[in-house]
Scaffold this motif. Structure first.
Motif, PDB file in Angstrom:
ATOM      1  N   GLY A 170      -4.813 -12.321   9.610  1.00 54.78           N
ATOM      2  CA  GLY A 170      -3.478 -12.805   9.271  1.00 54.78           C
ATOM      3  C   GLY A 170      -2.877 -12.189   8.028  1.00 54.78           C
ATOM      4  O   GLY A 170      -1.684 -12.371   7.762  1.00 54.78           O
ATOM      5  N   SER A 171      -3.668 -11.466   7.248  1.00 55.40           N
ATOM      6  CA  SER A 171      -3.141 -10.835   6.040  1.00 55.40           C
ATOM      7  C   SER A 171      -2.189  -9.696   6.412  1.00 55.40           C
ATOM      8  O   SER A 171      -2.255  -9.139   7.513  1.00 55.40           O
ATOM      9  CB  SER A 171      -4.278 -10.319   5.159  1.00 55.40           C
ATOM     10  OG  SER A 171      -5.049  -9.349   5.850  1.00 55.40           O
ATOM     11  N   VAL A 172      -1.311  -9.350   5.493  1.00 52.57           N
ATOM     12  CA  VAL A 172      -0.269  -8.358   5.741  1.00 52.57           C
ATOM     13  C   VAL A 172      -0.439  -7.184   4.789  1.00 52.57           C
ATOM     14  O   VAL A 172      -0.629  -7.370   3.578  1.00 52.57           O
ATOM     15  CB  VAL A 172       1.134  -8.976   5.568  1.00 52.57           C
ATOM     16  CG1 VAL A 172       2.216  -7.887   5.524  1.00 52.57           C
ATOM     17  CG2 VAL A 172       1.425  -9.958   6.693  1.00 52.57           C
ATOM     18  N   LEU A 173      -0.364  -5.972   5.345  1.00 48.66           N
ATOM     19  CA  LEU A 173      -0.286  -4.743   4.563  1.00 48.66           C
ATOM     20  C   LEU A 173       1.098  -4.137   4.785  1.00 48.66           C
ATOM     21  O   LEU A 173       1.529  -3.967   5.935  1.00 48.66           O
ATOM     22  CB  LEU A 173      -1.355  -3.746   4.990  1.00 48.66           C
ATOM     23  CG  LEU A 173      -2.818  -4.054   4.644  1.00 48.66           C
ATOM     24  CD1 LEU A 173      -3.726  -2.975   5.209  1.00 48.66           C
ATOM     25  CD2 LEU A 173      -3.004  -4.168   3.145  1.00 48.66           C
ATOM     26  N   LEU A 174       1.795  -3.809   3.703  1.00 47.70           N
ATOM     27  CA  LEU A 174       3.136  -3.236   3.766  1.00 47.70           C
ATOM     28  C   LEU A 174       3.087  -1.819   3.215  1.00 47.70           C
ATOM     29  O   LEU A 174       2.671  -1.599   2.078  1.00 47.70           O
ATOM     30  CB  LEU A 174       4.110  -4.085   2.946  1.00 47.70           C
ATOM     31  CG  LEU A 174       5.555  -3.594   2.849  1.00 47.70           C
ATOM     32  CD1 LEU A 174       6.246  -3.675   4.207  1.00 47.70           C
ATOM     33  CD2 LEU A 174       6.329  -4.420   1.803  1.00 47.70           C
ATOM     34  N   GLY A 175       3.506  -0.834   4.018  1.00 44.21           N
ATOM     35  CA  GLY A 175       3.494   0.558   3.593  1.00 44.21           C
ATOM     36  C   GLY A 175       4.755   0.915   2.821  1.00 44.21           C
ATOM     37  O   GLY A 175       5.867   0.558   3.218  1.00 44.21           O
ATOM     38  N   LEU A 176       4.591   1.659   1.720  1.00 45.94           N
ATOM     39  CA  LEU A 176       5.710   1.973   0.842  1.00 45.94           C
ATOM     40  C   LEU A 176       6.280   3.366   1.062  1.00 45.94           C
ATOM     41  O   LEU A 176       7.465   3.597   0.833  1.00 45.94           O
ATOM     42  CB  LEU A 176       5.261   1.828  -0.624  1.00 45.94           C
ATOM     43  CG  LEU A 176       6.284   2.117  -1.722  1.00 45.94           C
ATOM     44  CD1 LEU A 176       7.532   1.245  -1.554  1.00 45.94           C
ATOM     45  CD2 LEU A 176       5.663   1.920  -3.105  1.00 45.94           C
ATOM     46  N   GLN A 177       5.482   4.319   1.511  1.00 48.39           N
ATOM     47  CA  GLN A 177       5.918   5.707   1.529  1.00 48.39           C
ATOM     48  C   GLN A 177       6.523   6.158   2.852  1.00 48.39           C
ATOM     49  O   GLN A 177       6.761   7.348   3.047  1.00 48.39           O
ATOM     50  CB  GLN A 177       4.740   6.617   1.147  1.00 48.39           C
ATOM     51  CG  GLN A 177       4.292   6.441  -0.294  1.00 48.39           C
ATOM     52  CD  GLN A 177       3.136   7.341  -0.677  1.00 48.39           C
ATOM     53  OE1 GLN A 177       2.736   8.214   0.084  1.00 48.39           O
ATOM     54  NE2 GLN A 177       2.596   7.140  -1.863  1.00 48.39           N
TER      55      GLN A 177
ATOM     56  N   ALA B 176       0.846  -1.190   0.000  1.00 48.18           N
ATOM     57  CA  ALA B 176       0.000   0.000   0.000  1.00 48.18           C
ATOM     58  C   ALA B 176       0.881   1.239   0.000  1.00 48.18           C
ATOM     59  O   ALA B 176       1.986   1.231   0.552  1.00 48.18           O
ATOM     60  CB  ALA B 176      -0.916   0.011   1.224  1.00 48.18           C
ATOM     61  N   THR B 177       0.409   2.296  -0.627  1.00 48.27           N
ATOM     62  CA  THR B 177       1.190   3.521  -0.638  1.00 48.27           C
ATOM     63  C   THR B 177       1.475   4.006   0.779  1.00 48.27           C
ATOM     64  O   THR B 177       2.604   4.367   1.112  1.00 48.27           O
ATOM     65  CB  THR B 177       0.456   4.619  -1.429  1.00 48.27           C
ATOM     66  OG1 THR B 177      -0.921   4.661  -1.012  1.00 48.27           O
ATOM     67  CG2 THR B 177       0.519   4.351  -2.919  1.00 48.27           C
ATOM     68  N   VAL B 178       0.442   4.026   1.616  1.00 48.74           N
ATOM     69  CA  VAL B 178       0.600   4.489   2.992  1.00 48.74           C
ATOM     70  C   VAL B 178      -0.436   3.784   3.852  1.00 48.74           C
ATOM     71  O   VAL B 178      -1.506   3.396   3.367  1.00 48.74           O
ATOM     72  CB  VAL B 178       0.457   6.027   3.071  1.00 48.74           C
ATOM     73  CG1 VAL B 178      -0.949   6.474   2.761  1.00 48.74           C
ATOM     74  CG2 VAL B 178       0.903   6.571   4.427  1.00 48.74           C
TER      75      VAL B 178
END
Length: 328
Positions: free
Chosen positions: A118-125, A103-105
């Motif tokens: 259990g799912s993962v969100l990874l921030g990019l900004q 994800a962007t943020v």
């Protein structure tokens, strides 16, 4: 011309204050003048801190090189307010992790989040602690995969010898960003989110510039601003070759995208060049699809030329170079 990043008012992630070697053998980060956790008796900055300090100053100019969709990685990092994309991992997803999404943020500027399912969100900004965004993101992703469900993952300085995204992601996997009008993707049920997250969501949505990804060409993003619209197009070509090609087209009066549009300059971002066009406020993303595809054909021809630039083309190139802005 650059995007306005959401203001989440989050506290900057701090290095770990642990003082003992972890079970995995990694030496945690402590204060520079504190005793090194490895037990050597020396200060951290004179022991394991040397490698960490070197890693923090060694800038990787193209951190996403070698990943599928490098141009879209750059766009999501620097230009697009709200977007997500599924990340396929080498060897598949671990047990108990139904999905990994870039994800962007994220809310509260979290580097990553392990959701209740259990799912993962990874921030990019997010800001990163070293000069290699890819290594920092890979470190955050690895920790998110094993975090307790329902918890955010804090930032830290990645180990200097740790893996990079290129080591963790499937090199054959697709990279297909989905641009969103807002940040409702943060939570499965926005209506029932906590007051803290709801406030962060409201601030982020207010700051988001309307953006759309073109479908006919790669890594080109239309955006709407109060006075005029823009097209920002991340291109994979070597900078000098691309500037020569743009100058040839500009000098010939063939660099625009239709009536009232104008090539106004470019960004430099993570080793790639991002030409930018001004568009009339009434020009939508759909309106610019055909002109962008036609420009791509003209650009391919200009890139293939190795003739010396004419005087007019050199002047055009100088003008484009003077209007470059470096984002990273």
């Amino acid at each position: 011309m650059a995007k306005k990043r959401p203001q989440t008012k989050a506290k900057r992630p701090q290095p770990s204050d642990a003082v003992s070697v972890g079970a995995d053998g990694e030496v945690p980060v402590v204060g520079a003048r504190e005793p090194c956790p490895c037990g050597s008796g020396r200060r951290y900055k004179a022991c394991h801190g040397r490698a960490a300090a070197h890693a923090a100053t060694e800038l990787v100019h193209r951190p996403f090189d070698g990943l599928p969709g490098e141009c879209d990685w750059v766009a999501m990092r620097e230009l697009v307010p709200a977007a997500t994309v599924a990340l396929p991992l080498k060897g598949g997803l671990p047990e108990g992790v139904p999905s990994v999404t870039l994800a962007t943020v994220l809310p509260m500027a979290w580097p990553a989040l392990r959701r209740d399912d259990g799912s993962v969100l990874l921030g990019l900004q997010n800001d990163t602690a070293s000069g290699d965004i890819s290594r920092d993101l890979a470190d955050t992703l690895r920790r998110a995969l094993t975090a307790e469900p329902g918890t955010p993952v804090q930032g830290r300085r990645a180990p200097a010898d740790g893996p990079r995204l290129q080591d963790l992601l499937d090199p054959e996997g697709a990279f297909e960003p989905v641009v969103h009008p807002g940040f409702e993707f943060w939570v499965p049920d926005p209506e029932n989110s906590t007051p803290e997250v709801a406030a962060s969501l409201e601030r982020a949505n207010a700051a988001a510039i309307p953006t759309a990804k073109l479908t006919g060409v790669d890594a080109a993003y239309w955006c709407e601003t109060p006075e005029k619209n823009h097209l920002r197009w991340v291109m994979p070509h070597p900078e000098e070759q691309l500037l020569d090609a743009l100058a040839r087209l500009h000098a010939a009066g063939r660099s625009n995208l239709g009536e009232g549009t104008r090539l106004v300059g470019s960004f430099r971002a993570h080793g790639l060049t991002v030409p930018v066009w001004d568009l009339p406020s009434g020009v939508t993303a759909e309106d610019i699809e055909k002109p962008a595809a036609e420009f791509a054909e003209r650009l391919a021809g200009a890139l293939a030329s190795d003739a010396p630039l004419t005087a007019d083309e050199r002047r055009a190139r100088g003008g484009l170079t003077n209007r470059q802005v470096t984002l990273s």
